[in-house]
Design a protein around this motif. Structure first.
Motif, PDB file in Angstrom:
ATOM      1  N   LEU A   1      -5.476   0.442   0.983  1.00 41.85           N
ATOM      2  CA  LEU A   1      -4.809  -0.790   1.411  1.00 41.85           C
ATOM      3  C   LEU A   1      -4.152  -0.603   2.777  1.00 41.85           C
ATOM      4  O   LEU A   1      -4.311  -1.435   3.687  1.00 41.85           O
ATOM      5  CB  LEU A   1      -3.777  -1.198   0.367  1.00 41.85           C
ATOM      6  CG  LEU A   1      -3.094  -2.546   0.563  1.00 41.85           C
ATOM      7  CD1 LEU A   1      -4.124  -3.644   0.707  1.00 41.85           C
ATOM      8  CD2 LEU A   1      -2.194  -2.866  -0.607  1.00 41.85           C
ATOM      9  N   LEU A   2      -3.432   0.513   2.940  1.00 40.13           N
ATOM     10  CA  LEU A   2      -2.754   0.778   4.215  1.00 40.13           C
ATOM     11  C   LEU A   2      -3.748   0.856   5.364  1.00 40.13           C
ATOM     12  O   LEU A   2      -3.564   0.230   6.408  1.00 40.13           O
ATOM     13  CB  LEU A   2      -2.009   2.117   4.124  1.00 40.13           C
ATOM     14  CG  LEU A   2      -0.535   2.057   3.800  1.00 40.13           C
ATOM     15  CD1 LEU A   2       0.037   3.462   3.748  1.00 40.13           C
ATOM     16  CD2 LEU A   2       0.190   1.257   4.877  1.00 40.13           C
TER      17      LEU A   2
ATOM     18  N   GLY B   1       0.845  -1.196   0.000  1.00 40.31           N
ATOM     19  CA  GLY B   1       0.000   0.000   0.000  1.00 40.31           C
ATOM     20  C   GLY B   1       0.878   1.242   0.000  1.00 40.31           C
ATOM     21  O   GLY B   1       0.641   2.198  -0.749  1.00 40.31           O
TER      22      GLY B   1
ATOM     23  N   LEU C   1       2.324   1.891  -3.454  1.00 38.89           N
ATOM     24  CA  LEU C   1       1.369   2.556  -4.348  1.00 38.89           C
ATOM     25  C   LEU C   1       1.226   4.027  -3.982  1.00 38.89           C
ATOM     26  O   LEU C   1       1.178   4.904  -4.846  1.00 38.89           O
ATOM     27  CB  LEU C   1       0.003   1.867  -4.270  1.00 38.89           C
ATOM     28  CG  LEU C   1      -0.091   0.475  -4.856  1.00 38.89           C
ATOM     29  CD1 LEU C   1      -1.445  -0.143  -4.548  1.00 38.89           C
ATOM     30  CD2 LEU C   1       0.119   0.512  -6.350  1.00 38.89           C
ATOM     31  N   LEU C   2       1.176   4.274  -2.663  1.00 34.72           N
ATOM     32  CA  LEU C   2       1.010   5.646  -2.180  1.00 34.72           C
ATOM     33  C   LEU C   2       2.179   6.518  -2.634  1.00 34.72           C
ATOM     34  O   LEU C   2       1.988   7.634  -3.136  1.00 34.72           O
ATOM     35  CB  LEU C   2       0.928   5.614  -0.653  1.00 34.72           C
ATOM     36  CG  LEU C   2       0.437   6.866   0.048  1.00 34.72           C
ATOM     37  CD1 LEU C   2      -1.021   7.106  -0.270  1.00 34.72           C
ATOM     38  CD2 LEU C   2       0.611   6.727   1.551  1.00 34.72           C
TER      39      LEU C   2
ATOM     40  N   GLY D   1      -3.458   2.982  -2.652  1.00 37.22           N
ATOM     41  CA  GLY D   1      -2.463   2.709  -1.621  1.00 37.22           C
ATOM     42  C   GLY D   1      -2.979   3.048  -0.240  1.00 37.22           C
ATOM     43  O   GLY D   1      -2.811   2.289   0.711  1.00 37.22           O
ATOM     44  N   ALA D   2      -3.662   4.211  -0.132  1.00 40.57           N
ATOM     45  CA  ALA D   2      -4.184   4.625   1.168  1.00 40.57           C
ATOM     46  C   ALA D   2      -5.231   3.632   1.656  1.00 40.57           C
ATOM     47  O   ALA D   2      -5.240   3.249   2.836  1.00 40.57           O
ATOM     48  CB  ALA D   2      -4.773   6.028   1.063  1.00 40.57           C
TER      49      ALA D   2
END
Lengths: 288, 343
Positions: free
Chosen positions: B305-306, A100, A103-104, B302-303
């Protein structure tokens, strides 16, 4: 004869590049058993740590040897404190969380710099063997990779810092009882792994350029090098880089660079079938 | 005991709701909604394949995207070469399954597990991506089908009714066909999980050593689980290629593989309905995010998933179930208390 000499230089160069881009990951994975899928992005941040200061007129060597390792190292410390720390012992969750994060970081860098590839000018000129010209920078990469491996070896083996790190990884409770804070050691190890990766990115920047999505191309190679190497951080990385570098360059020589990379990846899968513990699970067992 | 409390009530409810939605949406919504939904149905099937392999088999596979893409590609090659799609579909299912058996043999009989599986499946996916991107030249063709490198393979012939080459399925028919396929895979997996085989697969996930000591060849069960997952992903890929009438190496990219895992993590690992919902809603979100320019879609993916890994690691569906169970318990306690007071 000239071709043979150039090919050998290219093989050694490939091995050095693999070792450079994997050593930071090997430190983090080997010592902490943490899968850091944002590794490619650390490498990418390293390339930008050369590109951006170079645009502002900073000497390339300063950004390569000072700015990139410190900047990416600090990012690593932050990541460990904010994310990885909460997930120790949950390998799969660390993998997902760092993905994650990857990707961020890609997204943020794309928003800032746009989805474009930018080059960093190569220091040094060319040399030629017979009729074939090659960049002198290749020798620089080979030298840096060798020096870096030697430095990691010396630090791990002969300094107190290395002893503390190895001790904590072997038995965190015991280290803790001896007055060492494992939490600090973990943060430092992750930070150093990130700094090594940032430095590698900076050194490779003149060869690979800088782009937000650059990490994706290298994370798989770095991972199979580390996993193919097995338990031992240094000997594992070195031997796996050797095997995969040769496979890559030989196939490239006879066909195309793309097929060379495909051969590298297939070779890694076959190697893990024969040696599930990696190369150092069978050979060089007492290596570091 | 009323109908709603038997062990069939859950699946029955899902079936009734799904059938209602499937028939009502085209009647009331504009045509493009059904067309878009066909895409999300194929994503749903892909999500189910990982839900099965990872959630029930305990095999973390980055490779579902590879099987999805292989299904799409082999279907594309076969349908261009053959007249009629029936055999092409069978080929599109067989190729990813066979590939999974081969890859699975290397991994499971090499006793690789955990993160090693993750890395190998990832590496294989990227290798296929590299290779297919490289196939732009004229020498890369199978029969009359050009692989086309990064440009992909355009103008795939539509699926026809089995046995009747002249009868094509129109987009509206494909909507129903894909929706029914999604339901079939969902109920098929639910059924499979009640069989002895399904229980053994779960046993291997729970404790591989114990399952092995009880006399089961865990390698074989993992291989079968993995192959079935590839079969399902291949089916999704065929439907996806058909929806697009196009396929390109984009489906082997890290970003696409990432999405599948996000669907499952967000929807809920160890459930079947969660990953379907995750696939459809997040697939929709990703397409919508791709159309705006302000924020890069990766930031949001991404956020998500995190946040889910750190804060809601079990995913939405199991969390909702936990809350509902808690609420039931609270009400039961209240009732018991009231009853005690009356007495």
């Amino acid at each position: 004869m000239d071709v043979a000499a150039i090919t050998i230089i290219q093989i050694i160069n490939m091995i050095s590049m693999l070792a450079l881009m994997s050593i930071g990951l090997a430190v983090i994975f080997g010592m902490m058993r943490v899968i850091n899928l944002a590794h490619g992005e650390f490498l990418m941040l390293g390339t930008y740590a050369v590109l951006v200061p170079a645009k502002l007129g900073v000497n390339i060597w300063i950004s390569m040897f000072i700015i990139a390792p410190i900047f990416v190292g600090l990012v690593g410390v932050l990541v460990e404190r904010i994310i990885v720390r909460r997930l120790y012992g949950r390998m799969m969750d660390t993998l997902l969380a760092t993905w994650g994060l990857s990707l961020l970081i890609i997204g943020i860098m794309t928003t800032i710099f746009g989805n474009t590839m930018e080059g960093v000018s190569t220091p040094f000129g060319n040399f030629s063997i017979g009729e074939i010209a090659e960049s002198q920078y290749k020798f620089f990469i080979i030298g840096i990779a060798a020096a870096l491996m030697a430095a990691v070896f010396v630090v791990l083996k002969y300094t107190k810092l290395g002893l503390i790190a190895r001790g904590t990884m072997q038995n965190a409770n015991m280290a803790s009882a001896l007055g060492i804070s494992p939490s600090t050691v973990y943060t430092a190890t992750f930070g150093i792994g990130a700094a090594l990766t940032g430095f590698a990115g900076a050194v490779l920047a003149p060869v690979i350029g800088a782009a937000p999505t650059l990490g994706v191309a290298y994370v798989a190679k770095a991972f199979i090098t580390v996993i193919g190497g097995g338990q031992a951080i240094l000997t594992g990385t070195a031997s796996a880089s050797g095997v995969f570098g040769v496979i890559n360059q030989v196939v490239t020589y006879f066909s195309t660079p793309v097929l060379g990379e495909v051969a590298l990846l297939i070779g890694a899968v076959l190697l893990l079938r024969v040696l599930p513990q990696g190369i150092t699970g069978r050979f060089f067992r007492r290596g570091l | 005991m009323s109908l709603f409390q038997t062990r069939w009530s859950g699946p029955l409810m899902v079936l009734v709701i799904a059938a209602l939605l499937l028939t009502l949406i085209p009647a009331f919504a504009p045509a493009y909604v059904a067309l878009q939904l066909t895409l999300y149905f194929s994503f749903g099937i892909l999500g189910l394949s990982l839900a099965w392999v990872w959630g029930y088999g305990g095999i973390f596979s980055f490779g579902q995207a590879a099987f999805f893409g292989l299904g799409g590609y082999s279907y594309a090659v076969a349908s261009i070469n053959l007249s009629g799609s029936t055999v092409a579909i069978l080929i599109g299912l067989a190729v990813p399954t066979a590939f999974a058996v081969l890859l699975g043999y290397f991994m499971f009989y090499g006793r690789l597990s955990g993160v090693y599986l993750a890395v190998i499946t990832l590496v294989v996916t990227l290798a296929i991506h590299k290779f297919l991107g490289h196939t732009a030249g004229f020498e890369y063709r199978i029969g009359t089908a050009h692989l086309g490198g990064y440009n992909g393979m355009p103008a795939l012939p539509p699926i026809n009714v089995p046995g009747d080459v002249s009868k094509f399925l129109w987009p509206e028919d494909m909507y129903y066909a894909t929706g029914i396929m999604l339901l079939a895979v969902y109920f098929g997996l639910r059924w499979l999980l009640t069989t002895a085989f399904g229980r053994r697969v779960i046993a291997v996930r729970e404790n591989e050593l114990r399952a092995e000591l009880l006399g089961y060849d865990t390698r074989l069960y993992k291989l079968a689980t993995f192959a079935l997952g590839a079969f399902i992903a291949g089916l999704g890929g065929i439907l996806f290629a058909n929806w697009n009438s196009f396929i390109d190496p984009h489906v082997f990219e890290l970003g696409f593989g990432a999405q599948i895992i996000i669907w499952v993590v967000v929807g809920g690992l160890g459930t079947l309905i969660g990953p379907i919902l995750g696939a459809m809603l997040l697939g929709f979100a990703a397409v919508e995010l791709g159309t705006q320019q302000t924020i890069d879609p990766n930031v949001i993916l991404g956020a998500i998933l995190l946040v889910f890994v750190l804060i809601v690691p079990q995913g939405v569906v199991p969390s909702v179930r936990t809350v509902m169970a808690w609420w039931k318990q609270v009400r039961a306690n209240k009732r018991a208390l009231a009853a005690a007071q009356v007495r």
